[in-house]
Scaffold this active site. Structure first.
Site, PDB file in Angstrom:
ATOM      1  N   CYS A  48       0.851  -1.184   0.000  1.00  0.00           N
ATOM      2  CA  CYS A  48       0.000   0.000   0.000  1.00  0.00           C
ATOM      3  C   CYS A  48       0.890   1.238   0.000  1.00  0.00           C
ATOM      4  O   CYS A  48       1.875   1.292   0.737  1.00  0.00           O
ATOM      5  CB  CYS A  48      -0.897   0.038   1.240  1.00  0.00           C
ATOM      6  SG  CYS A  48      -2.103  -1.296   1.319  1.00  0.00           S
ATOM      7  N   ALA A  49       0.552   2.220  -0.816  1.00  0.00           N
ATOM      8  CA  ALA A  49       1.311   3.464  -0.845  1.00  0.00           C
ATOM      9  C   ALA A  49       1.116   4.232   0.460  1.00  0.00           C
ATOM     10  O   ALA A  49       2.044   4.827   0.984  1.00  0.00           O
ATOM     11  CB  ALA A  49       0.894   4.318  -2.027  1.00  0.00           C
TER      12      ALA A  49
END
Length: 139
Positions: A48-49
């Site tokens: 996940c960013a």
């Protein structure tokens, strides 16, 4: 927590994507805060960013009912976490292992309106939850 059926129904009434994004953010705001003690590397979802944490609470038995908590440091992502948790919390591990909520996100048109980073993060979160459920059921 809003049920996944209610979320799907609400999305059907919201035609404008700005309204849909606002609704996702509202779902995230309604998500209970995750205690700092649960914001650990073990609970962090890789891929996940944004920072995303998911904590599972399996019930008893060989096919336990699962309950989840989660959080993110990004408003829209926190709303996506809320939707995923609504879809999986309260279900048996065997059902979670065979249910891909990405299909729900596709049906309501959410995946196509997410950035590729957010869509990949969403897939990472779903994969992690399903893999954990598969591991519980296979023991």
């Amino acid at each position: 927590m809003t049920s996944i059926d209610q979320i799907i129904e609400d999305f059907e009434f919201l035609e404008d994507w700005e309204d849909r994004y606002r609704y996702v953010i509202e779902l995230g705001k309604a998500l209970p805060d995750l205690p700092d003690a649960d914001r650990t590397a073990q609970n962090k979802v890789s891929g996940c960013a944004s920072q995303v944490w998911v904590v599972s609470h399996p019930g008893d038995g060989s096919d336990p009912v699962m309950r989840y908590e989660g959080d993110s440091d990004a408003h829209i992502v926190r709303g996506l976490v809320a939707i995923v948790l609504a879809a999986y919390s309260g279900k048996r591990a065997s059902e979670i292992a065979t249910t891909d909520v990405i299909e729900i996100f596709d049906r309501i048109g959410l995946v196509e309106n997410l950035s590729s980073q957010r869509a990949n993060g969403l897939r990472s979160m779903v994969k992690r939850i399903r893999d954990e459920a598969r591991g519980i059921v296979s023991h």
